[in-house]
Design a protein around this motif. Structure first.
Motif, PDB file in Angstrom:
ATOM      1  N   GLN A   4      -0.782  16.969  15.569  1.00  0.00           N
ATOM      2  CA  GLN A   4       0.223  15.772  15.308  1.00  0.00           C
ATOM      3  C   GLN A   4       0.602  15.166  13.874  1.00  0.00           C
ATOM      4  OE1 GLN A   4      -0.425  12.630  18.098  1.00  0.00           O
ATOM      5  NE2 GLN A   4       1.417  11.704  17.624  1.00  0.00           N
ATOM      6  N   ASP A   5       1.684  15.212  13.657  1.00  0.00           N
ATOM      7  CA  ASP A   5       2.002  14.452  11.920  1.00  0.00           C
ATOM      8  C   ASP A   5       1.651  15.414  10.847  1.00  0.00           C
ATOM      9  OD1 ASP A   5       2.935  12.054  13.256  1.00  0.00           O
ATOM     10  OD2 ASP A   5       0.849  11.392  13.348  1.00  0.00           O
ATOM     11  N   HIS A  28      -6.117  24.334 -10.728  1.00  0.00           N
ATOM     12  CA  HIS A  28      -7.342  24.131  -9.882  1.00  0.00           C
ATOM     13  C   HIS A  28      -7.337  25.658  -9.012  1.00  0.00           C
ATOM     14  CE1 HIS A  28     -10.067  22.753  -6.630  1.00  0.00           C
ATOM     15  NE2 HIS A  28     -10.242  21.577  -7.382  1.00  0.00           N
ATOM     16  N   PRO A  29      -8.764  26.121  -8.989  1.00  0.00           N
ATOM     17  CA  PRO A  29      -9.073  27.389  -8.553  1.00  0.00           C
ATOM     18  C   PRO A  29      -8.560  27.622  -6.993  1.00  0.00           C
ATOM     19  CG  PRO A  29     -11.046  26.284  -8.558  1.00  0.00           C
ATOM     20  CD  PRO A  29      -9.940  25.369  -9.539  1.00  0.00           C
ATOM     21  N   ARG A  30      -8.530  26.289  -6.162  1.00  0.00           N
ATOM     22  CA  ARG A  30      -7.932  26.426  -4.910  1.00  0.00           C
ATOM     23  C   ARG A  30      -6.456  26.494  -4.794  1.00  0.00           C
ATOM     24  NH1 ARG A  30     -11.461  22.898  -0.657  1.00  0.00           N
ATOM     25  NH2 ARG A  30     -10.556  24.297   0.842  1.00  0.00           N
ATOM     26  N   GLY A  31      -5.937  26.381  -5.982  1.00  0.00           N
ATOM     27  CA  GLY A  31      -4.385  26.486  -5.683  1.00  0.00           C
ATOM     28  C   GLY A  31      -3.599  25.425  -5.265  1.00  0.00           C
ATOM     29  N   PRO A  32      -2.442  25.243  -4.807  1.00  0.00           N
ATOM     30  CA  PRO A  32      -1.546  24.108  -4.147  1.00  0.00           C
ATOM     31  C   PRO A  32      -2.026  23.433  -3.169  1.00  0.00           C
ATOM     32  CG  PRO A  32      -0.521  26.300  -3.809  1.00  0.00           C
ATOM     33  CD  PRO A  32      -1.959  26.549  -4.413  1.00  0.00           C
ATOM     34  N   ARG A  33      -1.791  22.024  -2.885  1.00  0.00           N
ATOM     35  CA  ARG A  33      -2.050  21.262  -1.634  1.00  0.00           C
ATOM     36  C   ARG A  33      -0.720  21.216  -0.920  1.00  0.00           C
ATOM     37  NH1 ARG A  33      -4.775  18.823  -6.225  1.00  0.00           N
ATOM     38  NH2 ARG A  33      -4.083  21.003  -6.940  1.00  0.00           N
ATOM     39  N   ILE A  34      -0.717  20.835   0.115  1.00  0.00           N
ATOM     40  CA  ILE A  34       0.549  20.423   1.106  1.00  0.00           C
ATOM     41  C   ILE A  34       0.485  19.094   1.358  1.00  0.00           C
ATOM     42  CG2 ILE A  34       1.750  20.500   3.342  1.00  0.00           C
ATOM     43  CD1 ILE A  34       0.503  23.523   3.679  1.00  0.00           C
ATOM     44  N   GLY A  35       0.839  18.115   0.812  1.00  0.00           N
ATOM     45  CA  GLY A  35       1.194  16.748   1.046  1.00  0.00           C
ATOM     46  C   GLY A  35       1.924  16.231   2.142  1.00  0.00           C
ATOM     47  N   PHE A  36       1.423  15.140   2.947  1.00  0.00           N
ATOM     48  CA  PHE A  36       2.225  14.601   3.867  1.00  0.00           C
ATOM     49  C   PHE A  36       2.377  12.837   3.624  1.00  0.00           C
ATOM     50  CE2 PHE A  36       0.420  18.311   5.744  1.00  0.00           C
ATOM     51  CZ  PHE A  36       1.238  18.832   6.440  1.00  0.00           C
ATOM     52  N   TRP A  37       3.450  12.675   2.870  1.00  0.00           N
ATOM     53  CA  TRP A  37       3.618  11.614   2.541  1.00  0.00           C
ATOM     54  C   TRP A  37       4.064  10.281   3.557  1.00  0.00           C
ATOM     55  CZ3 TRP A  37       3.376  15.192  -0.862  1.00  0.00           C
ATOM     56  CH2 TRP A  37       2.983  14.720  -2.138  1.00  0.00           C
ATOM     57  N   ASN A  38       4.508  10.945   4.943  1.00  0.00           N
ATOM     58  CA  ASN A  38       4.758   9.907   5.898  1.00  0.00           C
ATOM     59  C   ASN A  38       3.135   9.696   6.824  1.00  0.00           C
ATOM     60  OD1 ASN A  38       7.188  10.034   5.165  1.00  0.00           O
ATOM     61  ND2 ASN A  38       8.152  10.849   6.908  1.00  0.00           N
ATOM     62  N   TRP A  39       2.096  10.167   6.421  1.00  0.00           N
ATOM     63  CA  TRP A  39       1.041  10.230   7.312  1.00  0.00           C
ATOM     64  C   TRP A  39       0.171   8.687   6.892  1.00  0.00           C
ATOM     65  CZ3 TRP A  39      -4.399   9.608   6.712  1.00  0.00           C
ATOM     66  CH2 TRP A  39      -5.230  10.217   7.704  1.00  0.00           C
ATOM     67  N   ASP A  40      -0.031   8.110   8.029  1.00  0.00           N
ATOM     68  CA  ASP A  40      -0.904   6.851   7.814  1.00  0.00           C
ATOM     69  C   ASP A  40      -2.147   6.936   8.375  1.00  0.00           C
ATOM     70  OD1 ASP A  40       1.428   5.749   6.490  1.00  0.00           O
ATOM     71  OD2 ASP A  40       2.296   5.122   8.391  1.00  0.00           O
ATOM     72  N   ASN A  57       7.135  21.311   9.881  1.00  0.00           N
ATOM     73  CA  ASN A  57       8.482  20.762   9.713  1.00  0.00           C
ATOM     74  C   ASN A  57       8.249  19.171   9.686  1.00  0.00           C
ATOM     75  OD1 ASN A  57       9.782  23.448   9.928  1.00  0.00           O
ATOM     76  ND2 ASN A  57       9.257  23.389  12.078  1.00  0.00           N
ATOM     77  N   GLU A  58       7.203  18.454   9.475  1.00  0.00           N
ATOM     78  CA  GLU A  58       7.161  17.320   9.333  1.00  0.00           C
ATOM     79  C   GLU A  58       7.861  16.625   8.517  1.00  0.00           C
ATOM     80  OE1 GLU A  58       5.340  13.986  11.180  1.00  0.00           O
ATOM     81  OE2 GLU A  58       5.047  15.985  11.813  1.00  0.00           O
ATOM     82  N   PRO A  59       8.582  15.447   8.568  1.00  0.00           N
ATOM     83  CA  PRO A  59       9.376  14.788   7.647  1.00  0.00           C
ATOM     84  C   PRO A  59       8.216  14.327   6.405  1.00  0.00           C
ATOM     85  CG  PRO A  59      10.050  14.208   9.811  1.00  0.00           C
ATOM     86  CD  PRO A  59       8.793  15.074   9.854  1.00  0.00           C
ATOM     87  N   GLY A  60       8.609  14.414   5.235  1.00  0.00           N
ATOM     88  CA  GLY A  60       7.752  14.141   4.236  1.00  0.00           C
ATOM     89  C   GLY A  60       6.788  14.702   3.812  1.00  0.00           C
ATOM     90  N   ARG A  61       6.852  16.095   4.380  1.00  0.00           N
ATOM     91  CA  ARG A  61       5.869  17.295   3.958  1.00  0.00           C
ATOM     92  C   ARG A  61       6.371  17.873   2.820  1.00  0.00           C
ATOM     93  NH1 ARG A  61       5.257  22.580   4.432  1.00  0.00           N
ATOM     94  NH2 ARG A  61       3.324  23.588   5.260  1.00  0.00           N
ATOM     95  N   ILE A 102       0.772  -1.212   0.000  1.00  0.00           N
ATOM     96  CA  ILE A 102       0.027   0.069   0.147  1.00  0.00           C
ATOM     97  C   ILE A 102       0.899   1.450  -0.010  1.00  0.00           C
ATOM     98  CG2 ILE A 102      -1.752  -1.012   1.224  1.00  0.00           C
ATOM     99  CD1 ILE A 102      -1.196   0.395   3.687  1.00  0.00           C
ATOM    100  N   TYR A 103       0.172   2.278  -0.364  1.00  0.00           N
ATOM    101  CA  TYR A 103       0.670   3.632  -0.371  1.00  0.00           C
ATOM    102  C   TYR A 103      -0.306   4.651   0.059  1.00  0.00           C
ATOM    103  CZ  TYR A 103       2.427   7.859  -3.287  1.00  0.00           C
ATOM    104  OH  TYR A 103       2.742   9.096  -3.598  1.00  0.00           O
ATOM    105  N   GLU A 104       0.006   5.683   0.814  1.00  0.00           N
ATOM    106  CA  GLU A 104      -0.812   6.625   1.418  1.00  0.00           C
ATOM    107  C   GLU A 104      -0.247   8.036   1.608  1.00  0.00           C
ATOM    108  OE1 GLU A 104      -2.945   4.957   5.282  1.00  0.00           O
ATOM    109  OE2 GLU A 104      -0.932   4.076   5.380  1.00  0.00           O
ATOM    110  N   VAL A 105      -1.235   8.947   1.090  1.00  0.00           N
ATOM    111  CA  VAL A 105      -0.679  10.467   1.284  1.00  0.00           C
ATOM    112  C   VAL A 105      -1.899  11.041   1.884  1.00  0.00           C
ATOM    113  CG1 VAL A 105       0.380  12.386   0.151  1.00  0.00           C
ATOM    114  CG2 VAL A 105       0.736   9.925  -0.647  1.00  0.00           C
ATOM    115  N   PHE A 106      -1.738  12.258   2.533  1.00  0.00           N
ATOM    116  CA  PHE A 106      -2.570  13.164   3.121  1.00  0.00           C
ATOM    117  C   PHE A 106      -2.489  14.350   2.536  1.00  0.00           C
ATOM    118  CE2 PHE A 106      -4.725  15.774   6.462  1.00  0.00           C
ATOM    119  CZ  PHE A 106      -6.111  15.146   6.129  1.00  0.00           C
TER     120      PHE A 106
END
Length: 320
Positions: A181-182, A201-213, A186-190, A161-165
């Motif tokens: 939390q997470d 997209h009209p809402r612009g960019p996203r911040i992704g958290f690749w270490n989030w489960d 300064n979260e790793p994987g952000r 599996i692969y997860e991102v928030f």
């Protein structure tokens, strides 16, 4: 009858007609229509999304009293009764695809349950490391969206599996997510993310958290064939997921939705499949298939996600 009397009579008949129509429309359907019209109105004046808003599927997810065993087999009567989606269509063109793919959704007070049935005559997989780049294998994917962000899940036939928030940048501090939390700055994987093939997209960019489960997630795969064996013909694979509502609560925060849902609540979810092969010409196969086509090579467009309507009716009351 004078003019005024005729006008009053016509007005009364019109009002009675509206009442009859509304009384025969469930609250859930009314919420769906209002939600769709709101999005179309918002996008019509300033931005046109790549998918046809009137073609987005609506699905009714039934409650269950007996939780399935998460083993990937989908052999419980609840899954046999659950309405399945139409076969997935090409992500970009919306055209029919060479192999069948369907999904279904059930729920109870503890979990959201998702199932996939994937026809695949040549099962292939190579990635075994969690959070490896699963989209480089044949996979199926699930996105669940809230007002302020969305969750991405991918799985291959090995069960890796692969997860991102993701959180919309404009909602990150406004919603107080930066203090959670997470999800800190300064979260790793952000890192920042601006879509794949749809970067306006009209809402612009996203911040992704690749270490989030997603805490408490349960996943399983069952294969009908042999993986990485070109000498036989496989039938496919099935996927079974159980996602705890307690962990999905973060997605309900921006909308102030109930977790678990109340009957007739509506969530937005995306169900897709990506292949490392394409059907031969003259087919126009992008290699990505979805329940709700997006009109663009990008799954990260919540406005194109399927409407999941939560029913209070127990699946056991359905007959097939």
């Amino acid at each position: 009858m004078n003019k005024l009397s005729r006008y009053i009579l016509l007005l009364a008949l019109f009002t009675l007609g509206l009442f009859f129509i509304s009384s025969n429309m469930t609250d859930g359907h009314l919420k769906q229509e209002l939600s769709q019209k709101k999005e179309i109105r918002q996008s019509g004046n300033t931005h046109k999304f790549p998918c046809d808003q009137f073609e987005i599927p609506n699905y009714e997810a039934y409650r269950i009293s007996n939780a399935p065993t998460i083993d990937g087999k989908l052999d419980e009567k609840e899954w046999k009764l659950a309405p399945r989606s139409n076969n997935f269509k090409d992500l970009i063109s919306g055209s029919e695809t060479i192999h069948d793919t369907q999904a279904a959704v059930l729920w109870d007070d503890e979990y959201l349950y998702v199932a996939y049935w994937i026809e695949e005559p040549n099962l292939q997989a190579s990635i075994t490391e969690r959070d490896g780049l699963i989209y480089q294998n044949n996979d199926v994917e699930l996105f669940i969206a809230g007002q302020d962000g969305y969750y991405e899940f991918e799985i291959n036939s090995y069960g890796t599996i692969y997860e991102v928030f993701f959180l919309w940048e404009e909602a990150y501090k406004k919603g107080g997510y930066h203090t959670m939390q997470d999800l800190g700055p300064n979260e790793p994987g952000r890192r920042m993310f601006n879509g794949v093939g749809y970067k306006t997209h009209p809402r612009g960019p996203r911040i992704g958290f690749w270490n989030w489960d997603l805490e408490g997630l349960k996943t399983a795969v069952s294969v009908d064939g042999t993986i990485n064996n070109d000498k036989d013909r496989d039938r496919g694979w099935t996927v079974e997921l159980a996602l705890p509502w307690s962990s999905l609560a973060i997605l309900a925060k921006g909308d102030n939705l109930s977790v678990p849902p109340q009957a007739k609540d509506i969530w937005r979810m995306d169900f897709s499949r990506f292949n490392q092969y394409k059907e031969a010409e003259p087919a126009k196969d992008s290699g990505g298939w979805a329940w709700s086509p997006h009109g663009v090579w990008d799954s990260h467009v919540p406005e194109c996600f399927t409407y999941i309507n939560f029913s209070k009716e127990d699946i056991s009351g359905l007959k097939k």
